[in-house]
Design a protein around this motif. Structure first.
Motif, mmCIF file in Angstrom:
data_model
loop_
_atom_site.group_PDB
_atom_site.id
_atom_site.type_symbol
_atom_site.label_atom_id
_atom_site.label_comp_id
_atom_site.label_asym_id
_atom_site.label_seq_id
_atom_site.Cartn_x
_atom_site.Cartn_y
_atom_site.Cartn_z
ATOM 1 N N TYR A 35 -60.042 -21.993 -0.570
ATOM 2 C CA TYR A 35 -60.786 -21.452 -1.708
ATOM 3 C C TYR A 35 -61.616 -22.546 -2.361
ATOM 4 O O TYR A 35 -61.166 -23.668 -2.525
ATOM 5 N N SER A 36 -62.812 -22.213 -2.739
ATOM 6 C CA SER A 36 -63.732 -23.153 -3.368
ATOM 7 C C SER A 36 -63.514 -23.171 -4.880
ATOM 8 O O SER A 36 -63.520 -22.113 -5.524
ATOM 9 N N LEU A 37 -63.352 -24.372 -5.434
ATOM 10 C CA LEU A 37 -63.208 -24.494 -6.883
ATOM 11 C C LEU A 37 -64.433 -23.917 -7.585
ATOM 12 O O LEU A 37 -64.304 -23.201 -8.577
ATOM 13 N N GLY A 38 -65.613 -24.199 -7.059
ATOM 14 C CA GLY A 38 -66.838 -23.681 -7.669
ATOM 15 C C GLY A 38 -66.855 -22.170 -7.735
ATOM 16 O O GLY A 38 -67.210 -21.571 -8.753
ATOM 17 N N ASN A 39 -66.447 -21.527 -6.641
ATOM 18 C CA ASN A 39 -66.401 -20.068 -6.613
ATOM 19 C C ASN A 39 -65.385 -19.535 -7.609
ATOM 20 O O ASN A 39 -65.648 -18.551 -8.310
ATOM 21 N N LEU A 40 -64.213 -20.158 -7.676
ATOM 22 C CA LEU A 40 -63.176 -19.690 -8.598
ATOM 23 C C LEU A 40 -63.614 -19.852 -10.055
ATOM 24 O O LEU A 40 -63.391 -18.962 -10.878
ATOM 25 N N VAL A 41 -64.245 -20.968 -10.363
ATOM 26 C CA VAL A 41 -64.724 -21.186 -11.744
ATOM 27 C C VAL A 41 -65.820 -20.183 -12.080
ATOM 28 O O VAL A 41 -65.795 -19.550 -13.149
ATOM 29 N N LEU A 42 -66.796 -20.024 -11.179
ATOM 30 C CA LEU A 42 -67.888 -19.069 -11.438
ATOM 31 C C LEU A 42 -67.374 -17.644 -11.568
ATOM 32 O O LEU A 42 -67.875 -16.879 -12.405
ATOM 33 N N SER A 43 -66.385 -17.270 -10.768
ATOM 34 C CA SER A 43 -65.809 -15.926 -10.876
ATOM 35 C C SER A 43 -65.179 -15.705 -12.247
ATOM 36 O O SER A 43 -65.329 -14.637 -12.849
ATOM 37 N N ASN A 44 -64.487 -16.710 -12.750
ATOM 38 C CA ASN A 44 -63.864 -16.589 -14.060
ATOM 39 C C ASN A 44 -64.898 -16.554 -15.177
ATOM 40 O O ASN A 44 -64.764 -15.772 -16.126
ATOM 41 N N VAL A 45 -65.935 -17.360 -15.064
ATOM 42 C CA VAL A 45 -67.016 -17.329 -16.068
ATOM 43 C C VAL A 45 -67.717 -15.976 -16.027
ATOM 44 O O VAL A 45 -67.978 -15.365 -17.072
ATOM 45 N N ALA A 46 -68.000 -15.491 -14.814
ATOM 46 C CA ALA A 46 -68.658 -14.184 -14.679
ATOM 47 C C ALA A 46 -67.792 -13.079 -15.267
ATOM 48 O O ALA A 46 -68.308 -12.183 -15.957
ATOM 49 N N ASN A 47 -66.494 -13.127 -15.033
ATOM 50 C CA ASN A 47 -65.602 -12.122 -15.611
ATOM 51 C C ASN A 47 -65.612 -12.179 -17.131
ATOM 52 O O ASN A 47 -65.592 -11.136 -17.797
ATOM 53 N N ALA A 48 -65.656 -13.373 -17.691
ATOM 54 C CA ALA A 48 -65.688 -13.509 -19.146
ATOM 55 C C ALA A 48 -66.969 -12.895 -19.719
ATOM 56 O O ALA A 48 -66.926 -12.141 -20.697
ATOM 57 N N VAL A 49 -68.085 -13.192 -19.090
ATOM 58 C CA VAL A 49 -69.367 -12.641 -19.561
ATOM 59 C C VAL A 49 -69.403 -11.128 -19.350
ATOM 60 O O VAL A 49 -69.828 -10.380 -20.240
ATOM 61 N N HIS A 50 -68.947 -10.673 -18.201
ATOM 62 C CA HIS A 50 -68.954 -9.246 -17.890
ATOM 63 C C HIS A 50 -68.033 -8.459 -18.826
ATOM 64 O O HIS A 50 -68.253 -7.266 -19.064
ATOM 65 N N SER A 51 -67.035 -9.127 -19.375
ATOM 66 C CA SER A 51 -66.124 -8.478 -20.324
ATOM 67 C C SER A 51 -66.864 -7.946 -21.547
ATOM 68 O O SER A 51 -66.487 -6.907 -22.102
ATOM 69 N N ILE A 52 -67.913 -8.635 -21.951
ATOM 70 C CA ILE A 52 -68.708 -8.179 -23.098
ATOM 71 C C ILE A 52 -69.257 -6.784 -22.822
ATOM 72 O O ILE A 52 -69.236 -5.912 -23.688
ATOM 73 N N TYR A 53 -69.728 -6.588 -21.609
ATOM 74 C CA TYR A 53 -70.256 -5.280 -21.218
ATOM 75 C C TYR A 53 -69.132 -4.254 -21.049
ATOM 76 O O TYR A 53 -69.170 -3.171 -21.637
ATOM 77 N N VAL A 54 -68.133 -4.598 -20.252
ATOM 78 C CA VAL A 54 -67.086 -3.635 -19.884
ATOM 79 C C VAL A 54 -66.334 -3.134 -21.110
ATOM 80 O O VAL A 54 -66.108 -1.933 -21.260
ATOM 81 N N PHE A 55 -65.954 -4.035 -21.990
ATOM 82 C CA PHE A 55 -65.126 -3.615 -23.118
ATOM 83 C C PHE A 55 -65.931 -2.966 -24.243
ATOM 84 O O PHE A 55 -65.373 -2.564 -25.257
ATOM 85 N N ASN A 56 -67.231 -2.827 -24.030
ATOM 86 C CA ASN A 56 -68.042 -2.007 -24.932
ATOM 87 C C ASN A 56 -68.260 -0.614 -24.371
ATOM 88 O O ASN A 56 -68.900 0.224 -25.010
ATOM 89 N N LEU A 57 -67.744 -0.358 -23.188
ATOM 90 C CA LEU A 57 -67.758 0.987 -22.607
ATOM 91 C C LEU A 57 -66.532 1.734 -23.108
ATOM 92 O O LEU A 57 -65.551 1.118 -23.536
ATOM 93 N N PRO A 58 -66.550 3.057 -23.035
ATOM 94 C CA PRO A 58 -65.339 3.806 -23.389
ATOM 95 C C PRO A 58 -64.180 3.399 -22.476
ATOM 96 O O PRO A 58 -64.386 3.103 -21.298
ATOM 97 N N ALA A 59 -62.988 3.378 -23.026
ATOM 98 C CA ALA A 59 -61.815 3.015 -22.232
ATOM 99 C C ALA A 59 -61.695 3.960 -21.047
ATOM 100 O O ALA A 59 -61.920 5.161 -21.166
ATOM 101 N N GLY A 60 -61.366 3.391 -19.903
ATOM 102 C CA GLY A 60 -61.234 4.206 -18.693
ATOM 103 C C GLY A 60 -60.886 3.334 -17.519
ATOM 104 O O GLY A 60 -60.496 2.175 -17.675
ATOM 105 N N PRO A 61 -61.059 3.856 -16.315
ATOM 106 C CA PRO A 61 -60.696 3.113 -15.106
ATOM 107 C C PRO A 61 -61.419 1.766 -14.985
ATOM 108 O O PRO A 61 -60.851 0.814 -14.463
ATOM 109 N N ILE A 62 -62.649 1.698 -15.479
ATOM 110 C CA ILE A 62 -63.400 0.438 -15.375
ATOM 111 C C ILE A 62 -62.698 -0.684 -16.142
ATOM 112 O O ILE A 62 -62.739 -1.845 -15.741
ATOM 113 N N TRP A 63 -62.039 -0.365 -17.241
ATOM 114 C CA TRP A 63 -61.282 -1.380 -17.993
ATOM 115 C C TRP A 63 -60.133 -1.906 -17.146
ATOM 116 O O TRP A 63 -59.889 -3.109 -17.078
ATOM 117 N N VAL A 64 -59.418 -1.006 -16.497
ATOM 118 C CA VAL A 64 -58.274 -1.406 -15.664
ATOM 119 C C VAL A 64 -58.755 -2.260 -14.497
ATOM 120 O O VAL A 64 -58.167 -3.300 -14.181
#
Length: 104
Positions: A35-64
């Motif tokens: 596993y690449s450290l760069g990929n793992l770090v970028l995935s976590n950063v992307a998830n953090a940023v994407h959380s802003i979008y996802v958690f502003n959607l109505p609760a549902g399967p996308i949250w899970v």
């Protein structure tokens, strides 16, 4: 339940199940050398940023689903940092200590 919610629920379960073999193998072997450290770090950063979008959607399967991605990428990064000096050597050999512990 309507079709889009059913499809979202089913795809969430399938994606989560698809991550389990990777997580179980990493937890069992502690070998994250492929596993690449760069990929793992970028995935976590992307998830953090994407959380802003996802958690502003109505609760549902996308949250899970998003929570599963956060958990999986967070675990893989933490394990990569924790176990980076264990597992396979640079030439792909398993250290003798790993062989001994796998025999027990």
């Amino acid at each position: 339940m309507n079709l889009p919610v059913l499809a979202g629920t089913l795809s969430t379960v399938l994606f989560a199940l698809g991550m389990l073999p990777m997580l179980l193998k990493a937890a069992r072997t502690k070998d994250l050398a492929s596993y690449s450290l760069g990929n793992l770090v970028l995935s976590n950063v992307a998830n953090a940023v994407h959380s802003i979008y996802v958690f502003n959607l109505p609760a549902g399967p996308i949250w899970v689903l998003h929570l599963a991605y956060i958990l999986a990428s967070g675990l893989m990064l933490a394990w990569w940092v924790r176990y980076r000096d264990t597992g396979r050597g640079q030439n792909g050999d398993v250290p003798a200590a790993s062989l001994e512990s796998s025999v027990r």
